[in-house]
Design a protein around this motif. Sequence first.
Motif, PDB file in Angstrom:
ATOM      1  N   GLY A  13       0.824  -1.193   0.000  1.00 17.60           N
ATOM      2  CA  GLY A  13       0.000   0.000   0.000  1.00 17.60           C
ATOM      3  C   GLY A  13       0.857   1.240   0.000  1.00 17.60           C
ATOM      4  N   ILE A  14       0.405   2.303  -0.631  1.00 16.12           N
ATOM      5  CA  ILE A  14       1.116   3.570  -0.837  1.00 16.12           C
ATOM      6  C   ILE A  14       2.558   3.342  -1.294  1.00 16.12           C
ATOM      7  CG2 ILE A  14      -0.372   4.887   0.729  1.00 16.12           C
ATOM      8  CD1 ILE A  14       2.102   4.960   2.681  1.00 16.12           C
ATOM      9  N   GLY A  15       2.750   2.318  -2.123  1.00 14.47           N
ATOM     10  CA  GLY A  15       4.063   2.068  -2.702  1.00 14.47           C
ATOM     11  C   GLY A  15       5.064   1.425  -1.772  1.00 14.47           C
ATOM     12  N   THR A  16       4.591   0.820  -0.675  1.00 15.04           N
ATOM     13  CA  THR A  16       5.525   0.201   0.257  1.00 15.04           C
ATOM     14  C   THR A  16       4.917  -1.076   0.813  1.00 15.04           C
ATOM     15  OG1 THR A  16       7.073   0.750   2.032  1.00 15.04           O
ATOM     16  CG2 THR A  16       4.772   1.281   2.429  1.00 15.04           C
ATOM     17  N   ARG A  17       5.733  -1.878   1.466  1.00 15.75           N
ATOM     18  CA  ARG A  17       5.295  -3.152   2.043  1.00 15.75           C
ATOM     19  C   ARG A  17       4.897  -2.959   3.501  1.00 15.75           C
ATOM     20  NH1 ARG A  17       2.939  -7.643   0.202  1.00 15.75           N
ATOM     21  NH2 ARG A  17       3.440  -9.507   1.414  1.00 15.75           N
ATOM     22  N   TRP A  18       3.740  -3.502   3.875  1.00 16.62           N
ATOM     23  CA  TRP A  18       3.223  -3.400   5.235  1.00 16.62           C
ATOM     24  C   TRP A  18       3.197  -4.775   5.899  1.00 16.62           C
ATOM     25  CZ3 TRP A  18       0.906   1.092   7.528  1.00 16.62           C
ATOM     26  CH2 TRP A  18       0.933   2.224   6.700  1.00 16.62           C
ATOM     27  N   GLU A  19       3.518  -4.791   7.185  1.00 15.38           N
ATOM     28  CA  GLU A  19       3.352  -5.998   7.993  1.00 15.38           C
ATOM     29  C   GLU A  19       2.682  -5.604   9.307  1.00 15.38           C
ATOM     30  OE1 GLU A  19       6.804  -8.352   8.637  1.00 15.38           O
ATOM     31  OE2 GLU A  19       7.074  -8.859   6.528  1.00 15.38           O
ATOM     32  N   ILE A  20       1.521  -6.178   9.566  1.00 12.45           N
ATOM     33  CA  ILE A  20       0.810  -5.965  10.817  1.00 12.45           C
ATOM     34  C   ILE A  20       0.954  -7.243  11.623  1.00 12.45           C
ATOM     35  CG2 ILE A  20      -1.336  -5.222  11.881  1.00 12.45           C
ATOM     36  CD1 ILE A  20      -0.462  -3.241   9.774  1.00 12.45           C
ATOM     37  N   SER A  21       1.633  -7.172  12.757  1.00 11.57           N
ATOM     38  CA  SER A  21       1.901  -8.352  13.576  1.00 11.57           C
ATOM     39  C   SER A  21       1.088  -8.278  14.864  1.00 11.57           C
ATOM     40  CB  SER A  21       3.389  -8.450  13.916  1.00 11.57           C
ATOM     41  OG  SER A  21       4.164  -8.489  12.734  1.00 11.57           O
ATOM     42  N   THR A  22       0.402  -9.364  15.173  1.00  9.62           N
ATOM     43  CA  THR A  22      -0.456  -9.437  16.354  1.00  9.62           C
ATOM     44  C   THR A  22      -0.353 -10.830  16.969  1.00  9.62           C
ATOM     45  OG1 THR A  22      -2.290  -9.954  14.851  1.00  9.62           O
ATOM     46  CG2 THR A  22      -2.143  -7.686  15.657  1.00  9.62           C
ATOM     47  N   PRO A  23      -0.643 -10.957  18.280  1.00 14.02           N
ATOM     48  CA  PRO A  23      -0.554 -12.282  18.919  1.00 14.02           C
ATOM     49  C   PRO A  23      -1.494 -13.306  18.286  1.00 14.02           C
ATOM     50  CG  PRO A  23      -0.646 -10.563  20.580  1.00 14.02           C
ATOM     51  CD  PRO A  23      -0.933  -9.902  19.266  1.00 14.02           C
ATOM     52  N   GLU A  24      -2.679 -12.860  17.870  1.00 13.21           N
ATOM     53  CA  GLU A  24      -3.651 -13.752  17.241  1.00 13.21           C
ATOM     54  C   GLU A  24      -3.904 -13.281  15.810  1.00 13.21           C
ATOM     55  OE1 GLU A  24      -4.697 -16.360  18.869  1.00 13.21           O
ATOM     56  OE2 GLU A  24      -3.832 -15.779  20.826  1.00 13.21           O
ATOM     57  N   GLU A  25      -4.332 -14.203  14.957  1.00 13.00           N
ATOM     58  CA  GLU A  25      -4.630 -13.849  13.576  1.00 13.00           C
ATOM     59  C   GLU A  25      -5.762 -12.820  13.532  1.00 13.00           C
ATOM     60  OE1 GLU A  25      -6.007 -16.170   9.521  1.00 13.00           O
ATOM     61  OE2 GLU A  25      -4.637 -17.154  10.918  1.00 13.00           O
ATOM     62  N   LEU A  26      -5.617 -11.827  12.676  1.00 11.38           N
ATOM     63  CA  LEU A  26      -6.618 -10.775  12.582  1.00 11.38           C
ATOM     64  C   LEU A  26      -7.898 -11.288  11.928  1.00 11.38           C
ATOM     65  CD1 LEU A  26      -4.464  -7.739  11.394  1.00 11.38           C
ATOM     66  CD2 LEU A  26      -5.481  -8.063  13.657  1.00 11.38           C
ATOM     67  N   PRO A  27      -9.059 -10.913  12.466  1.00  8.93           N
ATOM     68  CA  PRO A  27     -10.323 -11.269  11.802  1.00  8.93           C
ATOM     69  C   PRO A  27     -10.411 -10.624  10.425  1.00  8.93           C
ATOM     70  CG  PRO A  27     -10.701 -10.485  14.058  1.00  8.93           C
ATOM     71  CD  PRO A  27      -9.273 -10.191  13.728  1.00  8.93           C
ATOM     72  N   ASP A  28     -11.207 -11.238   9.551  1.00  4.04           N
ATOM     73  CA  ASP A  28     -11.337 -10.724   8.183  1.00  4.04           C
ATOM     74  C   ASP A  28     -11.827  -9.287   8.165  1.00  4.04           C
ATOM     75  OD1 ASP A  28     -10.472 -13.118   7.180  1.00  4.04           O
ATOM     76  OD2 ASP A  28     -12.480 -13.886   6.705  1.00  4.04           O
ATOM     77  N   GLY A  29     -12.735  -8.933   9.073  1.00  4.15           N
ATOM     78  CA  GLY A  29     -13.268  -7.580   9.104  1.00  4.15           C
ATOM     79  C   GLY A  29     -12.210  -6.542   9.421  1.00  4.15           C
ATOM     80  N   VAL A  30     -11.296  -6.877  10.333  1.00  2.58           N
ATOM     81  CA  VAL A  30     -10.222  -5.956  10.689  1.00  2.58           C
ATOM     82  C   VAL A  30      -9.249  -5.820   9.518  1.00  2.58           C
ATOM     83  CG1 VAL A  30      -8.306  -5.525  12.268  1.00  2.58           C
ATOM     84  CG2 VAL A  30     -10.459  -6.450  13.150  1.00  2.58           C
ATOM     85  N   ARG A  31      -8.963  -6.917   8.856  1.00  3.07           N
ATOM     86  CA  ARG A  31      -8.089  -6.867   7.676  1.00  3.07           C
ATOM     87  C   ARG A  31      -8.690  -5.961   6.601  1.00  3.07           C
ATOM     88  NH1 ARG A  31      -4.866 -12.372   6.489  1.00  3.07           N
ATOM     89  NH2 ARG A  31      -4.375 -12.975   8.625  1.00  3.07           N
ATOM     90  N   ALA A  32      -9.981  -6.105   6.373  1.00  4.63           N
ATOM     91  CA  ALA A  32     -10.644  -5.281   5.366  1.00  4.63           C
ATOM     92  C   ALA A  32     -10.598  -3.801   5.763  1.00  4.63           C
ATOM     93  CB  ALA A  32     -12.089  -5.740   5.183  1.00  4.63           C
ATOM     94  N   SER A  33     -10.766  -3.532   7.048  1.00  7.04           N
ATOM     95  CA  SER A  33     -10.706  -2.146   7.517  1.00  7.04           C
ATOM     96  C   SER A  33      -9.315  -1.552   7.307  1.00  7.04           C
ATOM     97  CB  SER A  33     -11.091  -2.064   8.993  1.00  7.04           C
ATOM     98  OG  SER A  33     -12.449  -2.407   9.177  1.00  7.04           O
ATOM     99  N   LEU A  34      -8.276  -2.328   7.591  1.00  4.99           N
ATOM    100  CA  LEU A  34      -6.904  -1.860   7.392  1.00  4.99           C
ATOM    101  C   LEU A  34      -6.639  -1.544   5.924  1.00  4.99           C
ATOM    102  CD1 LEU A  34      -5.084  -4.364   9.769  1.00  4.99           C
ATOM    103  CD2 LEU A  34      -5.107  -1.878  10.043  1.00  4.99           C
ATOM    104  N   LEU A  35      -7.046  -2.450   5.040  1.00  5.92           N
ATOM    105  CA  LEU A  35      -6.840  -2.226   3.609  1.00  5.92           C
ATOM    106  C   LEU A  35      -7.621  -0.999   3.148  1.00  5.92           C
ATOM    107  CD1 LEU A  35      -7.042  -5.896   2.270  1.00  5.92           C
ATOM    108  CD2 LEU A  35      -4.992  -4.507   2.593  1.00  5.92           C
TER     109      LEU A  35
END
Length: 290
Positions: A13-35
């Motif tokens: 995103g915005i021409g760069t690589r993103w990594e979101i690290s969390t103790p548990e896998e992110l729910p699909d809804g949160v992933r969609a919100s981030l994108l």
Amino acid sequence: MTHTGWSDFSFDGIGTRWEISTPEELPDGVRASLLGVVEDYDRSYSRFRDDSLLAALAREAGTVTLPAGAGELEQLFRKLYRLSNGAMTPLIGGSLERLGYGAGYALRPLGHPVPAPRWEDVLEWNGTEISASAPVVLDIGAAGKGQLVDLAAAVLRSAGITEFLVDASGDMLHSGAEPLGVALEHPYDPTQAIGVVEVHDGALCASAANRRAWGDGLHHVLDGATGRPIETVVATWTMAATAMEADALATALFMVDPTVLEGEFDFSWLQVYSDGYAAYSAGFEGTLFS
């Protein structure tokens, strides 16, 4: 740079690589919100896409209405424009394009460097309203990626996630009980580190002349007053409460004396100069290798 055993959500995103690290896998809804947050930011501020809000001001004079966070950007850029005597400016986009760093990534200079227009001559920026009296190429990248890191963190917090690392290719925000050790990339050799620092409940951002460099001595950190790449400082790191502030100050350290910045911001810092000399603040609690 992630916590061992944590789950990673990676995307571009915005021409760069993103990594979101969390103790548990992110729910699909949160992933969609981030994108969605990243896409909305790109559609508002990018100078590399024709359909962005700021791209309209590059085509013709006029006024556009930016998202709510534009007011924070305005205040930060206005202060750093003043402290740098115009060297750090959101009007640097045209100077970058002149040296070849434009939407087409031609990376071939179009001519001699040109200074950025003076803010007071062409731009009125009041919160979310921004007006240009002539076509201007605005570039808020010096603080924008950091602000977007903060916005991504806000998405996580609103979902009840309190432990995380948001890493946008080295501009990062950490939240959690355990600090994270981060290697400091060597400005001339990305396979080597010059030291390590611990990030804990705050932001670490970096700026380096080698990250986006091309041609003979050309890179993306320009002095707005001259339009020329800065040659003395080659890499900086900053730690602050927000990624937006840390990101902006990492660029400001190329052109403003650290003691001047310390008079108006609460942050710690490290600078590396072209001759190999390093300077750092008392609060930059890291280890530099000899």
